[in-house]
Write a protein that holds these residues in place. Structure first.
Motif, short mmCIF file in Angstrom:
data_model
loop_
_atom_site.label_atom_id
_atom_site.label_comp_id
_atom_site.label_asym_id
_atom_site.label_seq_id
_atom_site.Cartn_x
_atom_site.Cartn_y
_atom_site.Cartn_z
N VAL A 18 24.20 50.59 31.38
CA VAL A 18 24.54 49.74 32.54
C VAL A 18 26.02 49.34 32.53
N PHE A 19 26.59 49.10 31.37
CA PHE A 19 28.02 48.74 31.34
C PHE A 19 28.89 49.95 31.66
N ALA A 20 28.47 51.14 31.19
CA ALA A 20 29.23 52.34 31.56
C ALA A 20 29.17 52.55 33.07
N ALA A 21 27.98 52.29 33.66
CA ALA A 21 27.85 52.43 35.11
C ALA A 21 28.75 51.42 35.83
N ALA A 22 28.77 50.18 35.33
CA ALA A 22 29.62 49.16 35.96
C ALA A 22 31.09 49.57 35.87
N GLY A 23 31.48 50.12 34.72
CA GLY A 23 32.86 50.56 34.57
C GLY A 23 33.18 51.72 35.50
N ALA A 24 32.25 52.67 35.60
CA ALA A 24 32.48 53.82 36.48
C ALA A 24 32.54 53.39 37.94
N LEU A 25 31.74 52.40 38.31
CA LEU A 25 31.78 51.91 39.69
C LEU A 25 33.12 51.23 39.97
N THR A 26 33.66 50.55 38.97
CA THR A 26 35.00 49.97 39.15
C THR A 26 36.02 51.08 39.30
N ALA A 27 35.87 52.16 38.51
CA ALA A 27 36.78 53.31 38.64
C ALA A 27 36.68 53.92 40.03
N SER A 28 35.47 53.91 40.60
CA SER A 28 35.30 54.48 41.95
C SER A 28 36.03 53.62 42.98
N ARG A 29 36.07 52.31 42.76
CA ARG A 29 36.80 51.42 43.67
C ARG A 29 38.29 51.73 43.64
N LYS A 30 38.75 52.30 42.50
CA LYS A 30 40.17 52.63 42.34
C LYS A 30 40.43 54.11 42.59
N GLN A 31 39.40 54.85 43.03
CA GLN A 31 39.55 56.28 43.35
C GLN A 31 40.18 57.06 42.20
N MET A 32 39.64 56.86 41.00
CA MET A 32 40.16 57.56 39.83
C MET A 32 39.56 58.95 39.72
N ASP A 33 40.08 59.75 38.77
CA ASP A 33 39.53 61.08 38.54
C ASP A 33 38.47 61.00 37.43
N PRO A 34 37.77 62.10 37.15
CA PRO A 34 36.64 62.02 36.19
C PRO A 34 37.05 61.49 34.83
N VAL A 35 38.25 61.87 34.33
CA VAL A 35 38.67 61.35 33.03
C VAL A 35 38.88 59.84 33.10
N GLY A 36 39.41 59.37 34.23
CA GLY A 36 39.55 57.93 34.43
C GLY A 36 38.20 57.23 34.43
N PHE A 37 37.21 57.85 35.09
CA PHE A 37 35.85 57.30 35.09
C PHE A 37 35.35 57.15 33.64
N VAL A 75 27.07 59.04 31.78
CA VAL A 75 26.82 58.08 32.87
C VAL A 75 28.01 58.03 33.81
N ALA A 76 29.22 58.07 33.22
CA ALA A 76 30.43 58.01 34.05
C ALA A 76 30.49 59.19 35.01
N LEU A 77 30.16 60.39 34.50
CA LEU A 77 30.21 61.58 35.36
C LEU A 77 29.11 61.55 36.41
N LEU A 78 27.94 61.04 36.02
CA LEU A 78 26.84 60.91 36.99
C LEU A 78 27.26 60.00 38.14
N VAL A 79 27.90 58.88 37.78
CA VAL A 79 28.35 57.95 38.83
C VAL A 79 29.43 58.61 39.68
N PHE A 80 30.30 59.41 39.04
CA PHE A 80 31.38 60.08 39.80
C PHE A 80 30.79 60.92 40.92
N PHE A 81 29.66 61.59 40.63
CA PHE A 81 29.10 62.50 41.63
C PHE A 81 28.08 61.86 42.57
N THR A 82 27.65 60.63 42.23
CA THR A 82 26.58 60.04 43.06
C THR A 82 26.94 58.71 43.70
N ALA A 83 28.08 58.11 43.33
CA ALA A 83 28.34 56.74 43.80
C ALA A 83 28.43 56.66 45.31
N HIS A 84 28.82 57.76 45.96
CA HIS A 84 28.95 57.70 47.42
C HIS A 84 27.60 57.50 48.10
#
Lengths: 213, 213, 213
Positions: A18-37, A75-84
């Motif tokens: 869940v914390f990795a997901a929260a971090g990845a969602l924050t990365a999505s708010r900043k439009q980062m790339d997968p390594v950033g996620f 989890v970060a990569l999963l969120v990268f591809f599904t957060a939209h």
């Protein structure tokens, strides 16, 4: 005590997810790339526990558990591809963060106790474990830390860690104390999110901006 | 050397009180709740010394002194209930921070010396001890770090720690060297606050905002 | 292996010089005084390696190498007196940071390997060594972290560290693996600066500002 080990492992995995997901969602708010996620997800998931381990002088936990690092990256990569797909990402972020807050508060206090910390230090280290990952995430991502919002946040972590310590001191089995403490911490934070619960805050007047620079 | 131990204990207590107050005043600018006050007060009071201890590989000092943690929490709550009485909270914050800056600069250098650090490292660790609590406070609270303002700040900590090291090297008694160093560091910062003293700063032109993101 | 020691020493010196320069250039954007230049230069040059050492439980490297600290301070003062000669300081900052990124990624991974870290942890610690100094610099200076910009950044550090680890695992001599890895990491970051290279970023929509506070 295999039941205890299983409980701790399960809670750790759930907390990292869940914390990795929260971090990845924050990365999505900043439009980062997968390594950033992956980087922000790892900072969020491991920042609090790392701070606790460093303060205790204990070995940093994730260096010995590469599976947890791989899990956070996955989890970060999963969120990268599904957060939209999510209608309101910030709400998902809040809830993922709330679940992690409850879990890491009791895990942090428990780990501190095992390292010989005093009860008060264990509660404080529980709060640090639960909140520092999110603080680091928000500071690095230039977001306003959740801890600064007026709804109950650090208080929920202190409540969960305190409940765990109290139950443990009263002789309740560790597995049960961990579960109840995590549920109570999450519950208080959930009420804060749903109903805007807050403690009385300091209200005289907000600080003005800094004068001349 | 009981006089030395007493001096160090007294300086530590005074430093924790003023830095906890500075942290709580920052929390009041952000209208936080009592748990937030305690957390920010503790980060401010213990952040610098914790960084120093971690860098030195020494045990973190506040885990062995729960009284200091309780003291910081008490100061935070006192400020929560009384800060509205102050006419200009930011000025109180500046002065409390200045007193702590002077004290923690010499305490940090002294602790580093005891751990076997070289003289130059001791001065640097004194500056870190004096300034990092405030930096962490301002970063977490989304304030502009005092260290970025143009008046003398880190320089005062370096001056105080350097004076202590010089006096100590010249054979002045440790108690006296600690007191004089702290007074000189505070005095320089006080002059900076009262008279706007600053070193020549780099003036060509400020950085523009980052180009396209 | 004197060739290896010489290579590592030379890379360390080069990395400290360019990262100290990048930190001092950031200080110039904030019109700080000379002590501020030294402090931000030191944070940038030593922040990443310090984080790595603390995570590994190893002694912090710069406490044993006062020459490196003096070197960073000297670079900071040199930049203080000469930065106005540069037409576009931000561009110099970007390039100094890019060179340091490549160097510290491989040095960090190498140091982690020597401390017995697993290959995956070594790559992660390489990325941390390469990026945390800049993150601390930007957070303390209230700048937008380079890591948040859309061009490839952390990815270049991961690429360089990964290349070093791969070459090393394939039996390439350590000196060559270090040099090639650093060059590849720098090269990828250079392409990102010159051509705006970026990985596909998350694009659904940026996060809105936080709702009511």
């Amino acid at each position: 005590m295999p039941a205890l080990d299983t409980t701790i492992a399960a809670l750790s995995i759930a907390g990292v997810v869940v914390f990795a997901a929260a971090g990845a969602l924050t990365a999505s708010r900043k439009q980062m790339d997968p390594v950033g996620f992956i980087l922000i997800a790892a900072l969020t998931a491991f920042g609090g526990g790392t701070t606790r381990d460093v303060l205790l002088g204990a070995p940093v936990f994730w260096l010995r558990t590469p599976e947890l690092v791989a899990l956070a990256a996955g989890v970060a990569l999963l969120v990268f591809f599904t957060a939209h797909l999510a209608e309101r990402r910030f709400v998902w972020l809040l809830w993922a963060d709330a679940v992690g807050l409850g879990i890491f508060a009791v895990l942090g206090a428990d780990a501190a106790l095992r390292e010989g910390a005093s009860p008060w230090a264990a509660i404080l280290l529980g709060v640090i474990t639960a909140t520092f990952g999110g603080v680091i995430r928000d500071v690095v991502c230039d977001e306003i830390p959740l801890i600064l919002r007026k709804e109950i946040y650090a208080t929920a972590a202190a409540f969960g860690a305190g409940a765990f310590m109290t139950l443990h001191a009263l002789g309740v089995e560790r597995v049960a104390a961990l579960g109840i403490g995590a549920a109570l911490g999450f519950g208080l934070r959930a009420a804060a999110i749903l109903r805007g619960w807050s403690l009385p805050t300091y209200r005289a007047r907000p600080g003005r901006d800094y004068p001349e620079r």
